[in-house]
Design an enzyme around this catalytic site. Structure first.
Site, PDB file in Angstrom:
ATOM      1  N   LYS A  75       0.741  -1.223   0.007  1.00 50.49           N
ATOM      2  CA  LYS A  75       0.003  -0.009   0.080  1.00 50.49           C
ATOM      3  C   LYS A  75       0.699   1.269   0.187  1.00 50.49           C
ATOM      4  CE  LYS A  75      -4.382  -1.943   1.160  1.00 50.49           C
ATOM      5  NZ  LYS A  75      -5.309  -2.539   2.191  1.00 50.49           N
ATOM      6  N   LYS A  79      -3.934  -8.023  -8.162  1.00 44.09           N
ATOM      7  CA  LYS A  79      -4.948  -8.911  -7.220  1.00 44.09           C
ATOM      8  C   LYS A  79      -6.089  -7.819  -7.104  1.00 44.09           C
ATOM      9  CE  LYS A  79      -6.139  -8.308  -2.395  1.00 44.09           C
ATOM     10  NZ  LYS A  79      -6.116  -7.797  -1.295  1.00 44.09           N
ATOM     11  N   LYS A 118     -10.252  -3.313  -3.366  1.00 45.55           N
ATOM     12  CA  LYS A 118     -10.615  -2.176  -3.453  1.00 45.55           C
ATOM     13  C   LYS A 118      -9.848  -0.889  -3.850  1.00 45.55           C
ATOM     14  CE  LYS A 118     -13.997  -4.067   0.263  1.00 45.55           C
ATOM     15  NZ  LYS A 118     -12.859  -4.447   1.131  1.00 45.55           N
TER      16      LYS A 118
HETATM   17  N1  AQP Z   1      -8.462 -10.558  -4.819  1.00 49.38           N
HETATM   18  C1  AQP Z   1      -8.738 -11.244  -3.859  1.00 49.38           C
HETATM   19  N2  AQP Z   1      -8.584 -12.672  -3.775  1.00 49.38           N
HETATM   20  C2  AQP Z   1      -8.993 -13.776  -2.984  1.00 49.38           C
HETATM   21  N3  AQP Z   1      -9.467 -13.070  -1.848  1.00 49.38           N
HETATM   22  C3  AQP Z   1      -9.427 -11.720  -1.624  1.00 49.38           C
HETATM   23  N4  AQP Z   1      -9.863 -11.060  -0.485  1.00 49.38           N
HETATM   24  C4  AQP Z   1      -9.560  -9.794  -0.712  1.00 49.38           C
HETATM   25  N5  AQP Z   1      -9.435  -9.540  -1.985  1.00 49.38           N
HETATM   26  C5  AQP Z   1      -9.185 -10.836  -2.515  1.00 49.38           C
HETATM   27  C6  AQP Z   1     -10.046 -11.714   0.732  1.00 49.38           C
HETATM   28  O1  AQP Z   1     -11.473 -11.194   1.120  1.00 49.38           O
HETATM   29  C7  AQP Z   1     -11.475 -11.084   2.651  1.00 49.38           C
HETATM   30  C8  AQP Z   1     -12.041  -9.735   3.151  1.00 49.38           C
HETATM   31  O2  AQP Z   1     -10.833  -8.660   2.536  1.00 49.38           O
HETATM   32  P1  AQP Z   1     -11.001  -7.081   3.210  1.00 49.38           P
HETATM   33  O3  AQP Z   1     -11.765  -6.346   2.186  1.00 49.38           O
HETATM   34  O4  AQP Z   1     -11.268  -7.162   4.645  1.00 49.38           O
HETATM   35  O5  AQP Z   1      -9.478  -6.719   3.118  1.00 49.38           O
HETATM   36  P2  AQP Z   1      -8.369  -6.869   1.785  1.00 49.38           P
HETATM   37  O6  AQP Z   1      -8.033  -8.317   1.738  1.00 49.38           O
HETATM   38  O7  AQP Z   1      -7.458  -5.725   1.868  1.00 49.38           O
HETATM   39  O8  AQP Z   1      -9.400  -6.724   0.523  1.00 49.38           O
HETATM   40  P3  AQP Z   1      -9.511  -5.517  -0.437  1.00 49.38           P
HETATM   41  O9  AQP Z   1     -10.523  -5.279  -1.367  1.00 49.38           O
HETATM   42  O10 AQP Z   1      -7.918  -5.379  -1.035  1.00 49.38           O
HETATM   43  O11 AQP Z   1      -9.339  -4.237   0.634  1.00 49.38           O
HETATM   44  P4  AQP Z   1      -8.582  -2.700   0.642  1.00 49.38           P
HETATM   45  O12 AQP Z   1      -8.534  -2.433  -0.644  1.00 49.38           O
HETATM   46  O13 AQP Z   1      -9.797  -2.110   1.409  1.00 49.38           O
HETATM   47  O14 AQP Z   1      -7.622  -3.208   1.397  1.00 49.38           O
HETATM   48  C9  AQP Z   1      -9.983 -11.378   3.183  1.00 49.38           C
HETATM   49  O15 AQP Z   1     -10.064 -12.790   3.380  1.00 49.38           O
HETATM   50  C10 AQP Z   1      -9.258 -11.372   1.916  1.00 49.38           C
HETATM   51  O16 AQP Z   1      -8.063 -12.235   1.808  1.00 49.38           O
END
Ligand code: AQP
Length: 324
Positions: free
Chosen positions: A110, A189, A192
């Site tokens: 990040k 990946k 969001k």
């Molecule tokens: N691309 C992905 N493939 C597989 N699993 C994913 N997860 C997120 N993106 C993928 C899984 O979703 C769960 C919840 O994730 P989160 O929203 O709490 O945080 P994250 O992993 O950081 O998801 P984002 O979209 O990338 O959020 P931001 O950008 O806000 O940090 C987790 O189990 C994650 O592994």
């Protein structure tokens, strides 16, 4: 087995969240004791508009219920309804070295993408450890990006138990599903914060447009293509039946298949899975009281476990309060 996992209310949930985590959560509710929380303390590191935050938190609850979470089988609650979590996070921060957090790849990614880091973002793995350890979770179903954080949770549990000569905090194990890393429309990946997501419940026309925007190479229509090198196929194979996947792979290899056709097939597969859930979500949206009731009832269940564990934690540390 006790299953614990969370999802941030930091934006619209996407196919990566669903295929990597939520689908596993819903499957696991059948045979396990499940605690699933909406990680709104975590999402405060990115969402600082209070009205939007309330809406996004409610949206995550609606998404889960629409996708099949059964509140009779699994608890679904807001992280903020369990304030003991932040208390435990503080205690864990006192036994965790800064070096451990500096090794977090998600944090480093990040920062490399110019996302300005707050202390909250830096300390994310400690709050996440508290989220899991406070319910004595055995297993944490997550996507691949979160495995390092679970390993840190294991380390942090050890630090606490060693420091206070006890075995109060239970070491959890990560569990990956069939789709540990779902790519986004740009091939990175799906995330969001990278702006490359396919949201779960956009209207079909918007969903279709988004799928049509998936990045592909410039191989001409008539040339054979390697499906394993294509983002569209990478997502398709997570959603379609085995036969359909084999059929599309054959068409890629034979040549004559345009990426536009592959994207149409993907759109149909996504709609096939999510169309009925979208309808259910629209119905649930009319019943705000029901959703709130689910969150509150679940929080009470979770809080009684958290209360018990925290009482032991405070005693082990010599932290006297009037609450125990
Ligand atoms: N691309 C992905 N493939 C597989 N699993 C994913 N997860 C997120 N993106 C993928 C899984 O979703 C769960 C919840 O994730 P989160 O929203 O709490 O945080 P994250 O992993 O950081 O998801 P984002 O979209 O990338 O959020 P931001 O950008 O806000 O940090 C987790 O189990 C994650 O592994």
């Amino acid at each position: 087995m006790r299953v614990v996992s969370g999802i941030q209310s930091s934006g619209k949930l996407h196919l990566g969240n669903y295929l990597g985590a939520i689908a596993q959560h819903i499957e696991m509710q059948e045979k396990n004791e499940c605690f699933f929380f909406i990680a709104n303390y975590h999402s405060l590191t990115t969402i600082q508009d209070p009205k939007l935050h309330i809406q996004l938190t409610r949206d995550v609850a609606l998404d889960y219920l629409a996708l099949g979470l059964d509140p009779e089988k699994a608890a679904l609650f807001r992280q903020t309804d369990i304030p003991e979590v932040t208390e435990l996070a503080w205690i864990l921060s006192t036994v965790t070295g800064k070096g451990l957090l500096e090794r977090a790849t998600s944090y480093k990614d990040k920062v490399a993408k110019n996302i300005s880091p707050s202390m909250g973002l830096f300390c994310y793995p400690i709050l996440m450890a508290a989220d899991i350890l406070i319910y004595r979770g055995d297993v944490v179903p997550v996507g691949k990006d979160q495995v390092q954080h679970i390993e840190m949770t294991q380390d942090i549990a050890n630090y606490f138990n060693q420091t206070f000569a006890c075995d109060i905090l239970k070491r959890p194990e990560p569990k990956l599903g069939v789709a540990p890393l779902v790519p986004g429309v740009d091939g990175q990946k799906m995330s969001k914060s990278y702006g490359n997501t396919i949201s779960l419940f956009d209207p079909p026309s918007k969903m279709r447009k988004r799928i049509m925007s998936i990045k592909t190479d410039s191989t001409p229509v008539e040339s054979p293509k390697d499906p394993e090198q294509c983002n569209v196929f990478a997502i398709y194979k997570l959603l379609a039946t085995e036969d359909k996947v084999a059929d599309l792979a054959k068409q890629y290899r034979a040549g004559g298949l345009g990426y536009g056709d592959a994207k149409k097939a993907l759109f149909e597969a996504v709609e096939g899975q999510l169309g009925p859930a979208r309808e259910k979500r629209e119905q649930l949206e009319q019943d705000a009281d029901y959703v709130e009731d689910v969150l509150r009832t679940s929080a009470n269940r979770a809080r009684s476990v958290a209360h018990e564990v925290m009482s032991e934690v405070r005693t082990a540390c010599g932290l006297a309060t009037i609450r125990d």
